[in-house]
Scaffold this active site. Structure first.
Site, PDB file in Angstrom:
ATOM      1  N   ARG A 282       3.013  -1.222  10.516  1.00 13.93           N
ATOM      2  CA  ARG A 282       4.126  -1.280  11.740  1.00 13.93           C
ATOM      3  C   ARG A 282       4.529  -2.484  12.375  1.00 13.93           C
ATOM      4  O   ARG A 282       5.920  -2.912  12.414  1.00 13.93           O
ATOM      5  CB  ARG A 282       3.800  -0.043  12.755  1.00 13.93           C
ATOM      6  CG  ARG A 282       4.039   1.087  12.420  1.00 13.93           C
ATOM      7  CD  ARG A 282       3.439   2.181  13.458  1.00 13.93           C
ATOM      8  NE  ARG A 282       1.604   2.001  12.914  1.00 13.93           N
ATOM      9  CZ  ARG A 282       1.290   2.819  13.733  1.00 13.93           C
ATOM     10  NH1 ARG A 282       1.445   3.707  14.666  1.00 13.93           N
ATOM     11  NH2 ARG A 282      -0.381   2.667  13.590  1.00 13.93           N
TER      12      ARG A 282
ATOM     13  N   ASP B  88     -13.521  14.994  -4.565  1.00 10.28           N
ATOM     14  CA  ASP B  88     -13.628  16.262  -5.107  1.00 10.28           C
ATOM     15  C   ASP B  88     -14.800  16.224  -6.116  1.00 10.28           C
ATOM     16  O   ASP B  88     -15.716  15.240  -5.926  1.00 10.28           O
ATOM     17  CB  ASP B  88     -12.376  16.279  -6.100  1.00 10.28           C
ATOM     18  CG  ASP B  88     -12.034  17.971  -6.204  1.00 10.28           C
ATOM     19  OD1 ASP B  88     -12.872  18.792  -6.323  1.00 10.28           O
ATOM     20  OD2 ASP B  88     -11.017  18.346  -6.166  1.00 10.28           O
TER      21      ASP B  88
ATOM     22  N   THR C  27     -11.423   5.619  10.694  1.00 11.49           N
ATOM     23  CA  THR C  27     -11.613   5.091  11.965  1.00 11.49           C
ATOM     24  C   THR C  27     -11.193   5.872  13.132  1.00 11.49           C
ATOM     25  O   THR C  27     -11.225   5.548  14.299  1.00 11.49           O
ATOM     26  CB  THR C  27     -10.807   3.583  11.996  1.00 11.49           C
ATOM     27  OG1 THR C  27      -9.702   3.771  11.325  1.00 11.49           O
ATOM     28  CG2 THR C  27     -11.510   2.511  11.230  1.00 11.49           C
TER      29      THR C  27
ATOM     30  N   LYS D 173      -7.362   8.410  -1.356  1.00  9.70           N
ATOM     31  CA  LYS D 173      -8.801   8.532  -0.781  1.00  9.70           C
ATOM     32  C   LYS D 173      -9.298   9.900  -1.559  1.00  9.70           C
ATOM     33  O   LYS D 173      -9.240  11.059  -0.962  1.00  9.70           O
ATOM     34  CB  LYS D 173      -8.679   8.932   0.542  1.00  9.70           C
ATOM     35  CG  LYS D 173      -8.091   7.844   1.353  1.00  9.70           C
ATOM     36  CD  LYS D 173      -8.138   7.949   3.003  1.00  9.70           C
ATOM     37  CE  LYS D 173      -7.874   6.921   3.982  1.00  9.70           C
ATOM     38  NZ  LYS D 173      -6.437   6.507   3.720  1.00  9.70           N
TER      39      LYS D 173
ATOM     40  N   ASP E 212      -3.640   4.354  -1.841  1.00  9.74           N
ATOM     41  CA  ASP E 212      -4.338   4.773  -1.068  1.00  9.74           C
ATOM     42  C   ASP E 212      -4.342   6.177  -0.844  1.00  9.74           C
ATOM     43  O   ASP E 212      -3.675   6.990   0.040  1.00  9.74           O
ATOM     44  CB  ASP E 212      -3.977   4.132   0.240  1.00  9.74           C
ATOM     45  CG  ASP E 212      -4.837   4.568   1.670  1.00  9.74           C
ATOM     46  OD1 ASP E 212      -5.834   5.081   1.198  1.00  9.74           O
ATOM     47  OD2 ASP E 212      -4.569   4.351   2.608  1.00  9.74           O
TER      48      ASP E 212
ATOM     49  N   LYS F 284       0.826  -1.328  -0.055  1.00 10.71           N
ATOM     50  CA  LYS F 284       0.060  -0.022  -0.003  1.00 10.71           C
ATOM     51  C   LYS F 284       0.829   1.218  -0.136  1.00 10.71           C
ATOM     52  O   LYS F 284       1.714   1.390   0.679  1.00 10.71           O
ATOM     53  CB  LYS F 284      -0.787   0.060   1.296  1.00 10.71           C
ATOM     54  CG  LYS F 284      -1.687   1.175   1.421  1.00 10.71           C
ATOM     55  CD  LYS F 284      -2.721   1.180   2.640  1.00 10.71           C
ATOM     56  CE  LYS F 284      -2.296   1.894   3.710  1.00 10.71           C
ATOM     57  NZ  LYS F 284      -2.325   3.100   3.891  1.00 10.71           N
TER      58      LYS F 284
HETATM   59  O1  C5P Z   1       0.863   0.542  11.071  1.00  8.14           O
HETATM   60  P1  C5P Z   1      -0.529   0.150  10.861  1.00  8.14           P
HETATM   61  O2  C5P Z   1      -0.729  -1.233  10.799  1.00  8.14           O
HETATM   62  O3  C5P Z   1      -1.351   0.606  12.158  1.00  8.14           O
HETATM   63  O4  C5P Z   1      -0.883   0.825   9.815  1.00  8.14           O
HETATM   64  C1  C5P Z   1      -2.169   0.688   9.127  1.00  8.14           C
HETATM   65  C2  C5P Z   1      -2.203   1.484   7.524  1.00  8.14           C
HETATM   66  O5  C5P Z   1      -3.519   1.498   7.513  1.00  8.14           O
HETATM   67  C3  C5P Z   1      -1.569   2.984   7.754  1.00  8.14           C
HETATM   68  O6  C5P Z   1      -1.328   3.063   6.760  1.00  8.14           O
HETATM   69  C4  C5P Z   1      -3.111   3.716   8.138  1.00  8.14           C
HETATM   70  O7  C5P Z   1      -2.851   5.036   7.595  1.00  8.14           O
HETATM   71  C5  C5P Z   1      -4.064   2.815   7.274  1.00  8.14           C
HETATM   72  N1  C5P Z   1      -5.281   2.954   7.722  1.00  8.14           N
HETATM   73  C6  C5P Z   1      -5.713   2.778   8.871  1.00  8.14           C
HETATM   74  N2  C5P Z   1      -7.086   3.068   9.403  1.00  8.14           N
HETATM   75  C7  C5P Z   1      -7.831   3.352   8.168  1.00  8.14           C
HETATM   76  C8  C5P Z   1      -7.631   3.568   7.019  1.00  8.14           C
HETATM   77  C9  C5P Z   1      -6.337   3.303   6.806  1.00  8.14           C
HETATM   78  O8  C5P Z   1      -4.902   2.513   9.768  1.00  8.14           O
HETATM   79  N3  C5P Z   1      -9.151   3.324   8.687  1.00  8.14           N
END
Ligand code: C5P
Length: 231
Positions: free
Chosen positions: A209, A66, A117, A63, A61, A34
């Site tokens: 992460r 517009d 979220t 998003k 990603d 992603k």
């Molecule tokens: O590091 P982690 O596993 O928390 O990363 C989750 C990824 O998914 C990040 O790129 C975050 O921006 C994205 N994301 C999220 N929740 C959402 C939409 C996207 O955590 N509702």
């Protein structure tokens, strides 16, 4: 339809950092990655060409949100880049989502963000003046995305069952907020393990992460993949 590879969130600031990270994987291991706003705005289309040349599948990603005409034109550009999946905000409305679909074409997966979220029910009521429950708002947006011809939504793993019931079982649910059993949760609030996400019917999981900050990203990736496919 369930994708057997967890999508790795490449939340890095530059191509150099991405390369250093990806060097820890065998080159024959074809990943689903992603690319978010930070990396894309820093590196532009070149980062997509680079990742495609490595043979990886790409969820871009960005998003989009517009007027329909602008989103349609932007999606036409993203279609030419050859990304496998991209997204828009459902709050842009059915016409905007239909325009996005037209611009992108049918070859790539198009999903919608319902409510972020990071948005609480209280914030949604105050900031957006939507006076329903957060769950109702999420389901409503999912149905609008389906009506507009999108393939699915980004959602919390906790919302998958509700969304599939309100749309159909094939409607794609892509879920971030995934943490392997026993792992640290960081700033994510409502997390789920890969096995549980599989059990409740997620089609794609996004993991950042836990893999990118791991001492051994490849082994962590393999064990998350195994847990996801076992669930
Ligand atoms: O590091 P982690 O596993 O928390 O990363 C989750 C990824 O998914 C990040 O790129 C975050 O921006 C994205 N994301 C999220 N929740 C959402 C939409 C996207 O955590 N509702």
């Amino acid at each position: 339809m369930k994708e057997n590879r967890p999508i790795i969130a490449l939340d890095f600031a530059s191509r150099t950092e991405v390369q250093t990270f990806l060097e820890q994987f065998p080159s024959q291991e074809k990943l689903f990655v992603k690319v978010g706003m930070e990396l894309y705005y820093a590196e532009g289309p070149d980062i997509i060409h680079y990742l495609k040349d490595c043979g990886h599948s790409i969820f871009l990603d960005l998003k989009l949100h517009d007027i329909p005409n602008t989103v349609e034109s932007a999606m036409r550009v993203l279609a030419k880049l050859g990304v496998d999946m991209t997204n828009v905000h459902a709050a842009g409305g059915v016409e905007m989502m239909q325009a996005a679909r037209r611009g992108l074409g049918e070859d790539a997966i198009l999903i919608a963000v319902t409510q972020l979220t990071s948005t609480s029910e209280e914030q949604m009521r105050k900031d957006q003046n939507i006076q329903t429950s957060l769950q109702d708002a999420v389901v409503h947006y999912a149905q609008k995305a389906q009506e507009a011809g999108l393939d699915g939504v980004v959602c919390s793993a906790h919302e998958v069952k509700l969304i599939k019931e309100a749309t159909n079982p094939e409607f794609v649910c892509l879920t971030p907020g995934i943490r392997p059993s026993g792992g640290e949760i960081g700033d994510q609030k409502r997390v789920m393990t890969p096995a549980d996400a599989a059990r409740i019917g997620s089609d794609y999981i996004v993991v950042g992460r836990p893999i990118t900050k791991s001492e051994d990203p490849y082994q962590t990736y393999l064990s998350i993949k195994e847990e996801w496919n076992r669930g």
